[in-house]
Every structure is written in structure tokens, then in C-alpha cells.
Write a protein that holds these residues in place. Structure first.
Motif, short mmCIF file in Angstrom:
data_model
loop_
_atom_site.label_atom_id
_atom_site.label_comp_id
_atom_site.label_asym_id
_atom_site.label_seq_id
_atom_site.Cartn_x
_atom_site.Cartn_y
_atom_site.Cartn_z
N PHE A 1 -27.74 22.44 -19.81
CA PHE A 1 -26.54 21.58 -19.16
C PHE A 1 -26.25 20.38 -18.75
CE2 PHE A 1 -24.72 26.40 -19.01
CZ PHE A 1 -24.58 26.36 -20.10
N VAL A 2 -27.10 19.68 -18.67
CA VAL A 2 -27.44 18.43 -17.67
C VAL A 2 -27.60 17.21 -18.48
CG1 VAL A 2 -27.88 19.15 -15.37
CG2 VAL A 2 -29.98 18.86 -17.39
N PRO A 3 -27.08 16.00 -18.11
CA PRO A 3 -27.61 14.97 -19.59
C PRO A 3 -29.05 14.54 -19.56
CG PRO A 3 -25.84 13.72 -17.64
CD PRO A 3 -26.69 14.98 -17.36
N PRO A 4 -29.48 14.14 -20.99
CA PRO A 4 -31.27 13.83 -20.69
C PRO A 4 -31.50 12.56 -20.16
CG PRO A 4 -29.89 14.06 -23.09
CD PRO A 4 -29.30 14.16 -22.09
N ILE B 1 -30.57 18.89 -4.89
CA ILE B 1 -29.21 18.69 -4.46
C ILE B 1 -29.16 17.04 -4.87
CG2 ILE B 1 -27.88 20.79 -2.71
CD1 ILE B 1 -29.32 18.72 -0.34
N ASN B 2 -30.60 16.61 -4.40
CA ASN B 2 -31.07 15.00 -4.79
C ASN B 2 -31.06 14.27 -6.21
OD1 ASN B 2 -31.26 14.48 -1.66
ND2 ASN B 2 -33.78 14.88 -1.27
N LYS B 3 -30.83 15.31 -6.93
CA LYS B 3 -30.85 14.81 -8.31
C LYS B 3 -29.18 13.67 -8.49
CE LYS B 3 -34.49 16.82 -10.84
NZ LYS B 3 -35.35 15.72 -11.21
N SER B 4 -29.89 13.38 -9.37
CA SER B 4 -28.00 12.13 -8.95
C SER B 4 -26.88 12.96 -9.08
CB SER B 4 -28.44 11.48 -11.14
OG SER B 4 -27.45 12.14 -11.67
N GLU B 5 -25.49 12.45 -8.68
CA GLU B 5 -24.60 12.69 -9.04
C GLU B 5 -24.65 13.31 -10.39
OE1 GLU B 5 -24.84 9.68 -7.74
OE2 GLU B 5 -24.38 8.53 -6.21
N ARG B 6 -24.63 12.20 -11.05
CA ARG B 6 -23.94 12.39 -12.89
C ARG B 6 -24.78 14.39 -13.21
NH1 ARG B 6 -20.12 13.03 -16.58
NH2 ARG B 6 -20.71 12.39 -18.29
N THR B 7 -26.07 14.20 -13.08
CA THR B 7 -26.39 15.11 -13.40
C THR B 7 -26.14 16.87 -12.36
OG1 THR B 7 -28.87 14.55 -13.79
CG2 THR B 7 -28.93 16.54 -12.66
#
Length: 612
Positions: A117-120, A177-183
Motif C-alpha cells: 500500500f506504500v511506494p517501494p 508519522i515521520n515517514k515521507s509525505e508520499r508514503t
């Protein structure tokens, strides 16, 4: 020729079929099994090889018991998504066969699907050091997500009990929540897509998303967001000055007045605010898409979603103090049709006047009523009047019961919901008094007089002492102008009273403090996230500057005791740059009524002279 051009089936290498290899493994001969695992974990494995193996595994799923979980794990790690259509179809068929024959592998299958569900992530290494870890800018990302949802639907079709196992996996897989905006953006978007074909999970998924959004929201106080924006604007200005060597001062002033960000970018300067902005935009878009079919509002679908959102609001939003933005999902869905706004007000009203609810919940419900009535442009005057009647009648009944008894004194612990209701009514009057008086001034004044604010203000419970000073000041100015009630004598008396508090850690000396006893906030204060703000602004009532005549009339009550600058700011209805509380009319207390996280404290010194 035909023999030479067709590759041999992979099982031939190991001297037998897949069932033979698995049976040998059970008998202790692991040679072929290890070769099989090595073949499946080969990073350069070809599409034809994957299809051959998947074809054999589909026919042999009955052998893939719990003992072969390592082998199944390797199959689930196969890079099937970014392969040919044939590989994808074969893999989906394999998944369906596997979960229907061996439900013991259901959880790993669900984890594999949800992990997509998230970009690789693409990691660039240099001399054994990771120097980059960024989202893969895959052009086929949207198509891959579509395939993931097909896979999940396939699993659910074969194993109806999937739903009870899926939700915990969705929760544990939610990116930090600190993961990238895109993720974060992709994961939340895909979660909301799941609710479309698994509607029984919608409430739980909305709760999960709102819970994560709240964590972001309370981690980014409005004060911090505004400071970051100001710092970014100053930085942009310095760069622009260096490049151009001069400023257009008039344009600069105009921009400040209209609160237009100097940078053309829509990005938020604060990194967590940027994430929150993106996710709120997705949530708003989802609400709009669910409620509208072919561009027209679908009442039944909207009702169903409204019920779920109110449930989420009660469980998560109402008990959370001083969130700034997430609660706007209720504001937005209520803007679709007046009936939903009225239902929401009715819901809040029941929370407020029910004595069985905790006092803090009742007080927060009062804050929501006042802020919603004041800020929601789509609420007509007739609804405002109906709500004011409810609030004021309840206050009068409360005074009837309390004003002469043993508890007839000013105490937040005893009368918190009453004070919150007073503040809601005062705040609503501040924003809506022009509309209430519009058209027929005499009739409007008669209505306001019928509310009998004088009795409320003069009662022994003394609400003017408890409500936020900025609200009290403007309420006093407006009610004096229309000769509804004269508040200044009471305000002056309140200011003379000192509340001694023992300061810990300094020898126990007494200090004079004046806090915000209600610990109140206005949940629909101005929305500052740039992208999602565009969705809210058309329905939002900003504080309007007062006319010259109003300025003259309102200057008189507060002119003495305030500096000229403070007086002007208050009278013009301008909001200070860093005021995170009420964007109504800042006053001499403005510097102390700030960040919601600091509980919107009232001023340490609040002694202002008022006209007699």
C-alpha cells in the motif's frame, strides 16, 4: 526445433515434480528443497520461471502446510507486482488457491498485500553506507495499487473471515508519522479505498486514520506552524531582496493584509503540518466522493457516512483538547446540507445539557456549539436564533436552580458547563449580531432583549469572570452599543479581585495569577493548512473588520486603560500574527491568549480600567 525453443520446466532440474520435492523434505532429504528456495529467492528470476513455479504451486497448495511456512514466505516475497500481466494473473490465482486450501497462511498473505500500500523504497549504497532512502517514483504505482486491491478482494472472496484478521494488520502497518509525505499519502489513500469494497470496515478504518491525524495535529500547534511559515517567508524575502535589490512596499503590505504567502509554493514550511495538510486534503476528497454520485448529493450515502463520522468524532475528537484542524471533517460534511449541520448541533446540545456526561465533555461540546455557530457560513440566522434560544433558556433555568442555593458562587469546578454555555452564547452573538439585527433593527433588538443577557451577566455565578477576556471585551462592547447590558462595572470588579496561588519551588510565596479557568478553546478557529484550506474557506466565516461607525461606537468603552496600538488592534478586529486562540478581536490580552497547547491561558495581569 520445438523442443529446443521451449525451456524445460524448472522442476525437472531437481529430478521430480514439486510434490516429490516437498515429500522428500518431509523424509529428511533437503537438497532439492534448498535448491528450490534458492531459485525462488533469486533476484534475477525471470517472468517465465515465476509463471512455471506458480503454476506448479497452484496445483500443490494442499502440500503447503504450516511446516512449509518458510517456503510460502519466499513465495510471498516474489516481485510479482512489477511483472508482466501473465505473472500478475498467475499470482492472483495462486493466492486464491493458497488461502482457500491453507488458511494458516492467511495473515502472511494479508501482510504482504498491505505492505504494497506504500511506494517501494529505493536505497542507494556507497561503500556499505546507505546514502539515500527515498520513495520509488514508479510510473505504474497507480496500477500496482489497483492490483493490490484486486488481490485483497480475491482473498476476501475465498475466505469471508478475512475481515477480522485484516484490521489489526492495517493498524500495525500504518507508517510512522515521520515517514515521507508520499508514503503516508499512499497508505491513507489505499485505506480509504478498502472502505469502498469492504464497507463493514469503514468505521474502524476512519477511526484509525483520524487517530493518526490527531497525533499529527496535536504535535503541530498552530503557533509552531505560523512561526515556521513566518521564518520561511522571511527567508524568501531575504533571498528575493538579494536578487532584486528592492521591495515593492505597497505590494508587500497588501500581501500581509490578505494573508497571502509570499512563496508561490503550496508546501507548508512545518514538515508535520505538510503531512497533515496532504492527509486532510485526501480525507476531504474522500468525504466528497462518497457523498456525491454523478456530481449530485446522495442523501442516503451521506447519512451513512455522517453517522460514522459522528461516531469517530465522539470517540476521538471530543475528548482531545485543543486540536486545530482534524475536527474540520465534521464542518465539511455539515456544509453539504443544512439538515446535517442541524443534526450535528443537536448532537452537541445533547452532550452539553446531559448531566450524566463528564463535565469536561460537556464544556468541550459548548465550545464546539459556539465556534460552529459563529464560523459556519452555511448556517442561516433562523438556526442561529433557535440555538441561542436553547442555550439561553437553559442558562436561565440553571440560574433559577443555582443562583440562590449553597453553590451560588463563581466556581468552575461546580459550574463548568454553565460557563462554557455562556461563552458559546457570547461568542455567537459577537459573530452574528449584525445578521441578527439585519433587516429590521427594532425586531432584532427586541429579540436580543428577550434573551435577557443582563440577568445572566449579573447573576451570582459571574460568567464574565470565567470566560476568555477577548470574548468578554467584545461582548461587553457590542451589548453596550445596543444597550442590552452594561458589563463594565462587573468586569472592573472582577479585575480588582486577586486569586492568590502558591508557586511551588520558590519558597511557597504567593503570586497573583489570572488564568483561563475553563481551559477552553475555539475548535473552528481559522484553518491554516494551505491546500486543504481551499476546501474549507468557501464555507467559513472570517472575522470582518468593523465599519468606521462601529469603530467609533466600540472605542468608547475600552479606550481608557489600553495603549493606543493595542486599542487600535482590538477595535479593527485584526488578529495578531501569532494568536492561536480566537480570530475575533485581539485585545490588550492578546499576547497571553495563545497556543491551544498552552491551554489558551488568559493574561497574568488583566486589570484594565473600564468606563463607569
Amino acid at each position: 526445433d520445438e523442443f529446443l525453443s521451449s525451456p524445460p520446466r524448472k522442476a525437472v532440474r531437481f529430478g521430480g515434480t514439486l510434490p516429490d520435492i516437498l515429500l522428500k523434505y518431509g523424509q529428511g532429504d533437503t537438497t532439492d528443497y534448498e535448491l528450490l528456495k534458492h531459485q525462488l529467492s533469486d533476484p534475477d528470476i525471470k517472468d517465465a520461471q515465476i509463471i512455471n513455479w506458480l503454476h506448479e504451486f497452484r496445483a500443490s497448495v494442499t502440500y503447503l502446510t504450516k511446516d512449509f511456512d518458510q517456503l510460502v514466505s519466499l513465495l510471498l516475497k516474489l516481485p510479482w507486482l512489477r511483472r508482466s500481466r501473465e505473472v500478475v494473473e498467475e499470482y492472483l490465482g495462486f493466492l486464491g488457491n493458497l488461502v482457500s486450501a491453507q488458511t494458516v497462511h492467511l495473515r502472511p498473505c494479508l501482510r504482504m498485500i498491505v505492505s504494497q500500500f506504500v511506494p517501494p523504497r529505493i536505497t542507494i549504497r556507497e561503500e556499505d553506507v546507505d546514502i539515500s532512502d527515498s520513495d520509488d517514483d514508479d510510473e505504474n504505482l497507480s496500477e500496482n495499487f489497483n492490483t493490490c486491491h484486486r488481490a485483497l478482494q480475491t482473498v476476501v472472496r475465498y475466505v469471508p473471515s478475512t475481515l477480522q484478521f485484516l484490521m489489526p494488520i492495517l493498524i500495525e502497518s500504518f507508517p510512522f508519522i515521520n515517514k515521507s509525505e508520499r508514503t503516508l499519502e499512499c497508505y491513507v489513500h489505499n485505506l480509504l479505498r478498502v472502505t469502498v469494497y469492504l464497507p463493514t470496515l469503514r468505521l474502524q478504518i476512519l477511526e484509525l486514520i483520524v487517530e493518526k491525524l490527531l497525533k499529527l495535529d496535536v504535535s503541530t500547534p498552530q503557533q509552531d506552524i505560523e512561526d515556521a511559515e513566518e521564518a520561511a517567508n522571511n527567508s524568501d524575502s531575504v533571498e528575493k531582496s538579494a536578487e532584486e535589490g528592492l521591495f515593492d512596499m505597497e505590494e508587500d503590505e497588501e500581501r500581509k493584509g490578505n494573508k497571502v504567502v509570499s512563496s508561490s509554493s503550496e508546501r507548508m514550511a512545518h514538515p508535520l503540518a505538510e503531512r497533515l495538510d496532504i492527509l486532510m486534503t485526501i480525507l476531504f476528497s474522500y468525504i466528497k466522493d462518497v457523498c456525491h454520485v454523478d456530481g449530485k448529493l446522495d442523501i442516503n450515502k451521506t447519512k451513512d457516512l455522517y453517522r460514522d463520522l459522528v461516531s469517530v468524532f465522539d470517540k476521538l475528537i471530543l475528548p482531545t483538547h485543543a486540536s486545530c484542524h482534524v475536527q474540520y471533517f465534521m464542518f465539511y460534511i455539515c456544509s453539504f446540507k443544512l439538515g446535517f449541520a442541524e443534526a450535528f448541533l443537536d448532537h452537541l446540545w445533547k452532550k452539553l445539557h446531559d448531566p450524566n456526561n463528564p463535565s469536561v465533555i460537556r464544556q468541550t461540546a459548548g465550545s464546539y456549539i459556539g465556534s460552529f455557530l459563529a464560523r459556519a457560513k452555511f448556517i442561516p440566522v433562523v438556526t442561529v436564533k433557535a440555538c441561542l434560544d436553547l442555550l439561553v433558556n437553559w442558562m436561565h433555568k440553571y440560574i433559577d436552580n443555582q443562583d440562590t442555593g449553597a453553590n451560588a458562587y463563581c466556581d468552575v469546578a461546580l459550574h463548568g458547563p454553565f460557563y462554557s454555555t455562556c461563552q458559546a452564547a457570547f461568542y455567537t452573538l459577537i459573530f452574528r449580531h449584525k445578521q441578527l439585527l439585519d433587516g429590521n433593527l427594532r425586531k432584532g433588538l427586541s429579540y436580543l432583549q428577550s434573551l435577557n443577557f443582563e440577568r445572566i451577566v449579573m447573576c451570582q455565578l459571574n460568567p464574565l469572570k470565567i470566560c476568555i477576556p477577548s470574548v468578554v471585551n467584545l461582548f461587553a462592547a457590542i451589548t453596550r452599543k445596543y444597550q442590552l447590558v452594561f458589563c463594565y462595572t462587573i468586569i472592573e470588579r472582577n479585575n480588582r479581585q486577586f486569586i492568590p496561588v502558591v508557586r511551588s519551588g520558590t519558597g511557597g510565596d504567593l503570586v497573583q495569577t489570572c488564568t483561563n479557568p475553563l481551559d477552553s478553546f475555539f475548535p473552528f478557529d481559522p484553518y491554516v493548512l494551505k491546500r486543504s484550506k481551499k476546501i474549507i474557506d468557501p464555507f467559513y466565516q472570517f472575522w470582518e473588520e468593523l465599519s468606521a461607525e462601529d469603530l467609533e461606537n466600540l472605542k468608547k468603552p475600552i479606550k481608557r486603560g489600553t495603549s493606543e496600538d493595542e486599542d487600535d488592534d482590538f477595535l479593527k478586529g485584526e488578529t495578531p500574527q501569532n494568536d492561536g486562540v480566537v480570530e475575533i478581536a485581539p485585545n490588550s490580552y492578546e499576547s497571553n491568549t495563545r497556543s491551544p497547547l498552552s491551554s489558551i491561558g488568559s493574561p497574568p495581569d488583566c486589570y484594565v480600567q473600564y468606563p463607569q
